[in-house]
Write an enzyme that holds these catalytic residues in place. Structure first.
Site, PDB file in Angstrom:
ATOM      1  N   TYR A  33       0.840  -1.208   0.000  1.00  0.00           N
ATOM      2  CA  TYR A  33       0.000   0.000   0.000  1.00  0.00           C
ATOM      3  C   TYR A  33       0.867   1.247   0.000  1.00  0.00           C
ATOM      4  CZ  TYR A  33       0.928   1.001   4.952  1.00  0.00           C
ATOM      5  OH  TYR A  33       1.531   1.340   6.135  1.00  0.00           O
ATOM      6  N   LYS A 151       6.565  -1.760   1.921  1.00  0.00           N
ATOM      7  CA  LYS A 151       5.356  -1.224   2.564  1.00  0.00           C
ATOM      8  C   LYS A 151       4.215  -2.224   2.427  1.00  0.00           C
ATOM      9  CE  LYS A 151       3.184   3.330   3.153  1.00  0.00           C
ATOM     10  NZ  LYS A 151       3.280   3.440   4.598  1.00  0.00           N
ATOM     11  N   GLU A 183      12.372   3.046  14.399  1.00  0.00           N
ATOM     12  CA  GLU A 183      11.392   3.954  13.778  1.00  0.00           C
ATOM     13  C   GLU A 183      10.087   3.866  14.554  1.00  0.00           C
ATOM     14  OE1 GLU A 183       9.949   3.104   9.792  1.00  0.00           O
ATOM     15  OE2 GLU A 183      10.045   0.949  10.119  1.00  0.00           O
ATOM     16  N   LEU A 207      11.128   1.633   7.019  1.00  0.00           N
ATOM     17  CA  LEU A 207      10.539   2.068   5.758  1.00  0.00           C
ATOM     18  C   LEU A 207      11.273   3.336   5.333  1.00  0.00           C
ATOM     19  CD1 LEU A 207       8.137   1.476   3.792  1.00  0.00           C
ATOM     20  CD2 LEU A 207       7.032   3.417   4.881  1.00  0.00           C
TER      21      LEU A 207
HETATM   22  C1  LIG Z   1       6.503   2.038   9.746  1.00  0.00           C
HETATM   23  C2  LIG Z   1       6.524   3.340   9.013  1.00  0.00           C
HETATM   24  N1  LIG Z   1       7.673   4.043   8.945  1.00  0.00           N
HETATM   25  C3  LIG Z   1       7.733   5.238   8.322  1.00  0.00           C
HETATM   26  C4  LIG Z   1       6.618   5.797   7.718  1.00  0.00           C
HETATM   27  C5  LIG Z   1       6.732   7.153   7.056  1.00  0.00           C
HETATM   28  O1  LIG Z   1       6.766   7.045   5.669  1.00  0.00           O
HETATM   29  P1  LIG Z   1       6.264   8.244   4.742  1.00  0.00           P
HETATM   30  O2  LIG Z   1       7.000   9.466   5.176  1.00  0.00           O
HETATM   31  O3  LIG Z   1       6.644   7.809   3.366  1.00  0.00           O
HETATM   32  O4  LIG Z   1       4.800   8.345   4.932  1.00  0.00           O
HETATM   33  C6  LIG Z   1       5.407   5.096   7.750  1.00  0.00           C
HETATM   34  C7  LIG Z   1       4.230   5.681   7.086  1.00  0.00           C
HETATM   35  O5  LIG Z   1       3.206   5.087   6.984  1.00  0.00           O
HETATM   36  C8  LIG Z   1       5.362   3.842   8.404  1.00  0.00           C
HETATM   37  O6  LIG Z   1       4.210   3.136   8.459  1.00  0.00           O
END
Ligand SMILES: Cc1ncc(COP(=O)(O)O)c(C=O)c1O
Length: 295
Positions: A33, A151, A183, A207
């Protein structure tokens, strides 16, 4: 406006958007997603999101029968038809390996089509007090799988971590592995320590956040010293500032972790500057930092 969403090549009303109980996204979590935020109807860093989706798909051998350009066009139509041209919206994209009899092996490609859902809904208003005062977070052991750069919709550990935070009276959770703050449960994590911005390096443990990248670009522009290294929990008492970054989260100050006050216990100046810069990038007409424009 009657809401519409996109399902497998068609624009439909939500109640007509039906997928099979045999969908592999539902049965196995065999799906990816993306979440994209649109500011005044304009998707922010869409190319980065679609590029990450493509990379994730390649990594799990998912062939998406739609090009990034086609997705971009669908998103544009969804923003228009749902009345978000002049307002903020959240675009959700989910692609699964489609329906099939419950069998771990991939279904033969001729027999199955991916399930593709794309929707646009009104972005919830941000609680400005939270963004000013910051939040309290707890840490949770990182027991997730070893491919967090993908993701995947398999978010069970993230769900449990978030709920644990809420049950503990905190607002968010940060995963810790080998004493390293990896994170957040739905965002990337940054600490400010000795005037340096510290965040976990890219790789299978996090991520690769689109917002994280924007923050690193802001840091570069401002000549901040950045260390790509997971902040150690043993240094928690010495952190001057901490914040989370994400598409929906934006830049959210963290002022307490596991009951330990971070810095002064209030939003710090580095966090404040990054919030301001992020705000002008997303809401202002100002220059766009160099996001990757090519697929
Ligand atoms: C586990 C995780 N880390 C980091 C992020 C941040 O990613 P982004 O800045 O691309 O939304 C998300 C966003 O959904 C996430 O679920």
């Amino acid at each position: 406006v009657t809401p519409t969403l996109f399902l497998n090549g068609r624009f439909v009303r939500p109640e007509q958007a039906v997928i099979s109980v045999e969908d592999r996204g539902f049965v196995f979590g065999d799906a990816l997603y993306e979440v994209v935020k649109c500011y005044s109807g304009r998707p922010f860093r869409l190319h980065d999101h679609l590029e990450r989706l493509e990379k994730g798909a390649a990594a799990i051998r998912l062939v998406i029968p739609m090009t990034p350009l086609e997705m971009e066009d669908v998103i544009d139509q969804l923003v228009a038809t749902n009345g978000f041209r002049g307002s903020d919206a959240i675009v959700f994209i989910q692609v699964s390996r489609g329906p099939g009899p419950r069998d771990h092996f991939f279904p033969p490609r001729e027999e199955t089509e991916c399930t593709i859902v794309i929707s646009a809904t009104a972005a919830p208003a941000l609680d400005l007090v939270r963004y000013d005062r910051g939040i309290a977070a707890i840490t949770v052991p990182d027991k997730r799988w070893g491919m967090c750069n993908i993701k995947s919709v398999g978010l069970l550990m993230n769900v449990l971590a978030k709920q644990k935070a809420r049950d503990a009276g905190a607002q968010d959770a940060i995963f810790v592995r080998n004493d390293i703050l990896v994170e957040g449960a739905s965002a990337n994590f940054f600490a400010v320590l000795n005037g340096q911005l510290i965040t976990h390096p890219e790789g299978p443990r996090i991520l690769s956040g689109v917002t994280r990248r924007v923050v690193l670009e802001i840091a570069e522009e401002r000549n901040y010293t950045v260390r790509l290294e997971g902040p150690s929990i043993s240094r928690l008492e010495h952190f001057d500032e901490a914040f989370l970054t994400g598409t929906g989260t934006e830049i959210l100050p963290v002022v307490a972790i596991d009951g330990v006050q971070i810095g002064s216990g209030r939003k710090g100046s580095v966090t404040n500057t990054i919030q301001d810069e992020f705000h002008s990038l997303t809401r202002g007409q100002s220059r766009e930092l160099h996001g990757s424009e090519a697929y």
